[in-house]
Write an enzyme that holds these catalytic residues in place. Sequence first.
Site, PDB file in Angstrom:
ATOM      1  N   HIS A   1       0.849  -1.203   0.000  1.00  0.00           N
ATOM      2  CA  HIS A   1       0.000   0.000   0.000  1.00  0.00           C
ATOM      3  C   HIS A   1       0.873   1.237   0.000  1.00  0.00           C
ATOM      4  O   HIS A   1       2.077   1.158   0.194  1.00  0.00           O
ATOM      5  CB  HIS A   1      -1.014  -0.013   1.143  1.00  0.00           C
ATOM      6  CG  HIS A   1      -0.433   0.100   2.530  1.00  0.00           C
ATOM      7  ND1 HIS A   1       0.367  -0.880   3.090  1.00  0.00           N
ATOM      8  CD2 HIS A   1      -0.535   1.068   3.466  1.00  0.00           C
ATOM      9  CE1 HIS A   1       0.714  -0.511   4.314  1.00  0.00           C
ATOM     10  NE2 HIS A   1       0.185   0.675   4.560  1.00  0.00           N
TER      11      HIS A   1
ATOM     12  N   HIS B   1       1.418   3.925   1.840  1.00  0.00           N
ATOM     13  CA  HIS B   1       1.958   4.700   2.969  1.00  0.00           C
ATOM     14  C   HIS B   1       3.486   4.769   2.919  1.00  0.00           C
ATOM     15  O   HIS B   1       4.156   3.799   2.571  1.00  0.00           O
ATOM     16  CB  HIS B   1       1.494   4.105   4.304  1.00  0.00           C
ATOM     17  CG  HIS B   1       0.059   4.422   4.603  1.00  0.00           C
ATOM     18  ND1 HIS B   1      -0.702   3.692   5.482  1.00  0.00           N
ATOM     19  CD2 HIS B   1      -0.734   5.417   4.127  1.00  0.00           C
ATOM     20  CE1 HIS B   1      -1.924   4.214   5.544  1.00  0.00           C
ATOM     21  NE2 HIS B   1      -1.975   5.250   4.720  1.00  0.00           N
TER      22      HIS B   1
ATOM     23  N   ASP C   1       5.804   4.718   5.084  1.00  0.00           N
ATOM     24  CA  ASP C   1       6.631   3.761   5.827  1.00  0.00           C
ATOM     25  C   ASP C   1       6.685   2.390   5.145  1.00  0.00           C
ATOM     26  O   ASP C   1       7.310   1.461   5.649  1.00  0.00           O
ATOM     27  CB  ASP C   1       6.159   3.645   7.289  1.00  0.00           C
ATOM     28  CG  ASP C   1       4.762   3.075   7.427  1.00  0.00           C
ATOM     29  OD1 ASP C   1       3.859   3.496   6.672  1.00  0.00           O
ATOM     30  OD2 ASP C   1       4.570   2.197   8.297  1.00  0.00           O
ATOM     31  N   HIS C   2       6.027   2.274   3.963  1.00  0.00           N
ATOM     32  CA  HIS C   2       6.082   1.025   3.191  1.00  0.00           C
ATOM     33  C   HIS C   2       6.711   1.214   1.804  1.00  0.00           C
ATOM     34  O   HIS C   2       7.149   0.237   1.198  1.00  0.00           O
ATOM     35  CB  HIS C   2       4.678   0.432   3.067  1.00  0.00           C
ATOM     36  CG  HIS C   2       4.114   0.045   4.402  1.00  0.00           C
ATOM     37  ND1 HIS C   2       3.985  -1.261   4.820  1.00  0.00           N
ATOM     38  CD2 HIS C   2       3.691   0.818   5.439  1.00  0.00           C
ATOM     39  CE1 HIS C   2       3.501  -1.280   6.063  1.00  0.00           C
ATOM     40  NE2 HIS C   2       3.315  -0.028   6.451  1.00  0.00           N
TER      41      HIS C   2
ATOM     42  N   HIS D   1      -7.672  -0.621   5.527  1.00  0.00           N
ATOM     43  CA  HIS D   1      -6.629   0.295   6.027  1.00  0.00           C
ATOM     44  C   HIS D   1      -6.449   1.432   5.026  1.00  0.00           C
ATOM     45  O   HIS D   1      -6.446   2.603   5.383  1.00  0.00           O
ATOM     46  CB  HIS D   1      -5.338  -0.489   6.229  1.00  0.00           C
ATOM     47  CG  HIS D   1      -4.161   0.325   6.678  1.00  0.00           C
ATOM     48  ND1 HIS D   1      -4.111   0.964   7.886  1.00  0.00           N
ATOM     49  CD2 HIS D   1      -2.969   0.585   6.074  1.00  0.00           C
ATOM     50  CE1 HIS D   1      -2.939   1.595   8.011  1.00  0.00           C
ATOM     51  NE2 HIS D   1      -2.232   1.387   6.922  1.00  0.00           N
TER      52      HIS D   1
ATOM     53  N   ASP E   1      -0.407  -3.662   6.263  1.00  0.00           N
ATOM     54  CA  ASP E   1      -1.027  -3.140   7.483  1.00  0.00           C
ATOM     55  C   ASP E   1      -2.506  -3.501   7.580  1.00  0.00           C
ATOM     56  O   ASP E   1      -3.276  -2.803   8.241  1.00  0.00           O
ATOM     57  CB  ASP E   1      -0.901  -1.603   7.542  1.00  0.00           C
ATOM     58  CG  ASP E   1       0.525  -1.147   7.811  1.00  0.00           C
ATOM     59  OD1 ASP E   1       1.403  -2.005   8.026  1.00  0.00           O
ATOM     60  OD2 ASP E   1       0.757   0.074   7.792  1.00  0.00           O
TER      61      ASP E   1
ATOM     62  N   HIS F   1       4.258  -4.572  10.676  1.00  0.00           N
ATOM     63  CA  HIS F   1       4.781  -3.957  11.902  1.00  0.00           C
ATOM     64  C   HIS F   1       4.883  -4.960  13.041  1.00  0.00           C
ATOM     65  O   HIS F   1       4.108  -5.915  13.109  1.00  0.00           O
ATOM     66  CB  HIS F   1       3.857  -2.821  12.375  1.00  0.00           C
ATOM     67  CG  HIS F   1       3.825  -1.632  11.472  1.00  0.00           C
ATOM     68  ND1 HIS F   1       4.588  -0.514  11.675  1.00  0.00           N
ATOM     69  CD2 HIS F   1       3.113  -1.394  10.341  1.00  0.00           C
ATOM     70  CE1 HIS F   1       4.345   0.377  10.728  1.00  0.00           C
ATOM     71  NE2 HIS F   1       3.443  -0.131   9.894  1.00  0.00           N
TER      72      HIS F   1
HETATM   73 FE    FE Z   1       2.640   0.923   8.157  1.00  0.00          FE
HETATM   74 ZN    ZN Z   2      -0.010   1.750   6.491  1.00  0.00          ZN
END
Ligand code: FE
Ligand code: ZN
Length: 256
Positions: free
Chosen positions: A55, A57, A59-60, A113, A130, A168
């Site tokens: 996805h 985001h 942090d990915h 999400h 996530d 995570h």
């Molecule tokens: Fe994340």
């Molecule tokens: Zn995420």
Amino acid sequence: MSAYEIIPLRAFADNYVWTLRDARCAAVVDPGDARPVLDYLQREKLELVAILNTHHHADHVGGNGGLLARWKVPVFGPHDDRIREVTHRLKDGSRCTLPHFGIEFEVFEIPGHTRTHIAFHGGGMLFCGDTLFAAGCGRLFEGTPRQMHDSLSRLMQLPDDTRVYCGHEYTLSNIRFARAADPGNAALRELEATAKRLRDRDLPTLPSTIGQEKATNPFVRVREPAVVASASRFAGKALSDPVSVLGAIREWKNGF
Ligand code: FE
Ligand code: ZN
């Protein structure tokens, strides 16, 4: 297919960049940060062959660019312009084969999400970003309880021994909430003991398995009387359908 192993590379506070590797090559899932990946590949003298994104985001996907600057490799991801680097946009039911490793993944669209979140399933593994966490699920940033419920239900159709690689390390805090939402669940108490031992030694609690999630995750146990009862208590009214139960415990967890 060559023999490979899965290595958890850490990024930021609690992200995992799951890395498939053999003696020569590697592929990474959700590289939020290029640095730990570059360091690892260099130290191990590995060539990157592919990037998978679940996805959009940061942090990915934040490390996509840094890795592509070094290796021109395919990037498999969702139909979402917010991830510019994706070269192969995949939809529900699409298949993709990891270069070099030859592992074939089937793609599931699992909104909840985010609107365009996908999961990769293949080789007995599930990379679910996530959406599904050990004993928890992602926050509903762009989706509804109905979508999250349908997405999680879909994943629970996979074989019980499927290894679940989440985005995570949230397991211990998820369990703390899960014990409140599903009191008396013995599997959850056992999981907590195991997870604590692992975290005390700074080891990952992942992968989970689909079987473990069915036994311990309140967000997929929304038909269990104990979960329905505690969700109803939180909502202040009797909830009967699984979607409202999921919606209630998701809201409860947001403020837990
Ligand atoms: Fe994340
Ligand atoms: Zn995420």
